[in-house]
Design an enzyme around this catalytic site. Structure first.
Site, PDB file in Angstrom:
ATOM      1  N   PHE A 136       0.939  -1.374   0.018  1.00 25.33           N
ATOM      2  CA  PHE A 136      -0.012  -0.069   0.089  1.00 25.33           C
ATOM      3  C   PHE A 136       0.983   1.230  -0.081  1.00 25.33           C
ATOM      4  CE2 PHE A 136      -2.291   3.365   2.257  1.00 25.33           C
ATOM      5  CZ  PHE A 136      -3.390   3.484   1.604  1.00 25.33           C
ATOM      6  N   GLY A 137       0.636   2.059  -1.031  1.00 32.01           N
ATOM      7  CA  GLY A 137       1.483   3.287  -0.938  1.00 32.01           C
ATOM      8  C   GLY A 137       0.279   4.566  -0.763  1.00 32.01           C
ATOM      9  N   GLY A 141       2.378   7.968   0.150  1.00 31.52           N
ATOM     10  CA  GLY A 141       3.166   9.094   0.022  1.00 31.52           C
ATOM     11  C   GLY A 141       3.855   9.135  -1.549  1.00 31.52           C
ATOM     12  N   SER A 142       5.080   9.040  -1.548  1.00 29.99           N
ATOM     13  CA  SER A 142       5.675   9.037  -2.800  1.00 29.99           C
ATOM     14  C   SER A 142       5.181   7.956  -3.937  1.00 29.99           C
ATOM     15  CB  SER A 142       7.115   9.122  -2.849  1.00 29.99           C
ATOM     16  OG  SER A 142       7.642   8.134  -2.258  1.00 29.99           O
ATOM     17  N   GLU A 153      12.793   2.927   0.700  1.00 33.56           N
ATOM     18  CA  GLU A 153      12.107   3.382   1.894  1.00 33.56           C
ATOM     19  C   GLU A 153      12.756   3.291   3.200  1.00 33.56           C
ATOM     20  OE1 GLU A 153       9.226   5.086   1.638  1.00 33.56           O
ATOM     21  OE2 GLU A 153       9.171   4.772  -0.566  1.00 33.56           O
TER      22      GLU A 153
HETATM   23  C1  SIN Z   1       4.612   5.702   0.674  1.00 35.24           C
HETATM   24  O1  SIN Z   1       4.505   6.342   0.037  1.00 35.24           O
HETATM   25  O2  SIN Z   1       3.981   4.541   0.757  1.00 35.24           O
HETATM   26  C2  SIN Z   1       5.615   5.790   1.727  1.00 35.24           C
HETATM   27  C3  SIN Z   1       6.225   7.024   1.971  1.00 35.24           C
HETATM   28  C4  SIN Z   1       6.847   7.657   0.871  1.00 35.24           C
HETATM   29  O3  SIN Z   1       7.854   7.015   0.246  1.00 35.24           O
HETATM   30  O4  SIN Z   1       6.715   8.847   0.584  1.00 35.24           O
END
Ligand code: SIN
Length: 205
Positions: free
Chosen positions: A24-25, A27-28, A99
């Site tokens: 599950f993402g 953020g980026s 990450e």
């Molecule tokens: C994510 O995107 O799920 C984790 C946080 C990020 O890499 O910004």
């Protein structure tokens, strides 16, 4: 200074025990998909909210002047929308590296968004939820910066830049990705608005 969680993550879950793995993402990972995927679906998780409380010492800032990126903070009744990706086991080699700044992998219940789904895989369309993985920087993470007012978060982001680029670009691209998911995230949109004021940028530029 390094908060490298790569090795910790390698031993957190037995990936082989998953028949299929969804990550599950929120953020980026919503807007930058630099890894092979087998399938992608809009989804959400319950009990967590997105906050710019995680330091970025490696991507959007430096060890001396960290930027701020999102992590998840527990909140009863909160629902956090994002994108779930079905991936092969070997993708975690790349994701754990990407990450590594204080994020640990956790198992999480992922709810697929049936109304917002262009998935063409009929066998998976019937699926409502599944246990998957998510990267979270908890308060115990050394890279966790914690709460601050939205204006001071925006000011820190405005000044930060790292190997992956400007920190404000992270916010603009995340906000855009959330709009495409029809997600109203007040915290992200408030910081985006403050950054528009600080940079003189507008939503069209
Ligand atoms: C994510 O995107 O799920 C984790 C946080 C990020 O890499 O910004």
């Amino acid at each position: 200074m390094s908060f490298d969680t790569t090795n910790q993550n390698k031993s957190r879950q037995n990936l082989e025990s998953f028949d299929e793995i969804w990550v599950f993402g929120y953020g980026s990972l919503i807007y930058k998909v630099d890894f092979p995927i087998l399938e992608k679906r809009p989804a959400s998780i319950r009990g967590w909210q997105r906050r710019f409380w995680q330091g970025s010492h490696d991507h959007r800032g430096t060890p001396e002047a960290p930027g701020r990126v999102v992590t998840l903070v527990e909140k009863e009744d909160a629902v956090c929308a994002g994108i779930a990706y079905r991936v092969s086991h070997d993708v975690f080699e790349h994701l754990d590296h990407r990450e590594k700044n204080g994020y640990l992998r956790y198992e999480i219940d992922i709810d697929f968004d049936q109304n917002n789904d262009a998935s063409n895989d009929a066998s998976h369309k019937a699926l409502n939820s599944i246990t998957g993985l998510v990267y979270i920087g908890l308060e115990s993470s050394e890279a966790f910066l914690g709460p601050a007012s939205e204006p001071s978060i925006a000011a820190q982001i405005h000044q930060s830049i790292g190997p992956s680029g400007r920190n404000d670009e992270y916010v603009f691209r995340l906000a855009e990705g959330l709009r495409q998911l029809n997600e109203e995230d007040e915290h992200v949109f408030a910081i985006e608005k403050l950054l528009f004021e600080l940079t003189g940028r507008s939503s069209n530029s």
